[in-house]
Design a protein around this motif. Structure first.
Motif: not given
Length: 263
Positions: A101, A149, A152, A207
């Motif tokens: 991330t 974020m 990912a 995350r």
């Protein structure tokens, strides 16, 4: 709700998030490979100085000032760490990722920015809370932070061992017993763990664990935005180490604010 926007630079796509609209920033795609942060910074803010690291899956965070003071000893090498905090206006801080991330943070009052590489190891070592604590020690208030974020690997496709799940889970559920940590994770609302058909394995949403760490620090959900993209499941835009086993990355960066009264 925070919105994510696609942009084009010379035909190459990259993402921004409305939560960071005060700052020049971007979550760049594999199409920018193999351009360096020095080159990509020109897309965001050509006047900015550029900072990057040799990432080592840890929780060490340097300020740009510390990097500058290390330059004489580093020579042509990069500092080994997984987080960067700006010290002055017009500094671009960068991290690379390929399933881990990328986390970009801005402070709306001071203008300071942060770039973090938060894989499962860095997350287990609380790299995001540590960066925020460092910002607080420099005068930041929790309420003034905005956190994005980037793309990912998503939990539903990220298989890990029970041991890894327990190690990362201990960052939000302090306990010595692996099974008890994993059980407690499963019982959380919107759990970061999903079942896996293989014995001794689970699926892990890294995350989500970072989000729970932030909640434990008193950060409001409105201050956090999570990109609706999975690197593994979006091969047209993102490299995935799990998918390709290649040492290729995409870069994520943010430029500190330049208002004179911010610093």
């Amino acid at each position: 709700m925070h919105t994510w926007h696609w942009h084009n630079w010379e035909g190459l796509p990259y993402l921004t998030c409305s939560i960071l609209e005060r700052w020049h920033h971007g979550f760049f795609t594999q199409q920018f490979w193999p351009r360096s942060p020095q080159v990509i910074t020109e897309v965001l803010q050509p006047e900015a100085s550029v900072y990057r690291l040799k990432q080592v899956h840890g929780n060490t965070i340097f300020t740009s000032q510390e990097i500058d003071s290390m330059l004489s000893t580093l020579g042509d090498d990069l500092a080994s760490a997984d987080g960067l905090i700006s010290s002055k206006p017009l500094q671009a801080v960068w991290v690379a990722s390929a399933d881990c991330t990328p986390v970009l943070i801005g402070d709306v009052v001071t203008g300071r920015v942060v770039a973090l590489h938060a894989g499962w190891r860095g997350t287990a070592k609380k790299i995001v809370p540590l960066a925020i604590a460092q910002l607080q020690s420099q005068g930041s208030q929790i309420d003034d932070l905005r956190i994005a974020m980037g793309p990912a690997i998503a939990g539903k496709v990220y298989q890990v061992s029970i041991e890894v799940a327990a190690e990362i889970g201990a960052s939000i559920i302090p306990h010595d017993d692996e099974q008890k940590i994993v059980q407690a994770l499963h019982e959380l609302p919107n759990s970061p763990l999903l079942e896996d058909p293989n014995p001794g394995k689970v699926r892990l949403d890294v995350r989500r664990v970072n989000t729970l760490q932030l909640e434990n620090m008193g950060i409001n959900a409105e201050q956090v935005a999570i990109a609706p993209y999975c690197t593994f499941q979006t091969p047209e835009h993102f490299f995935s180490y799990r998918r390709e086993r290649e040492k290729k990355v995409q870069w994520s960066g943010i430029v500190s604010g330049k208002r004179e009264n911010w610093f």
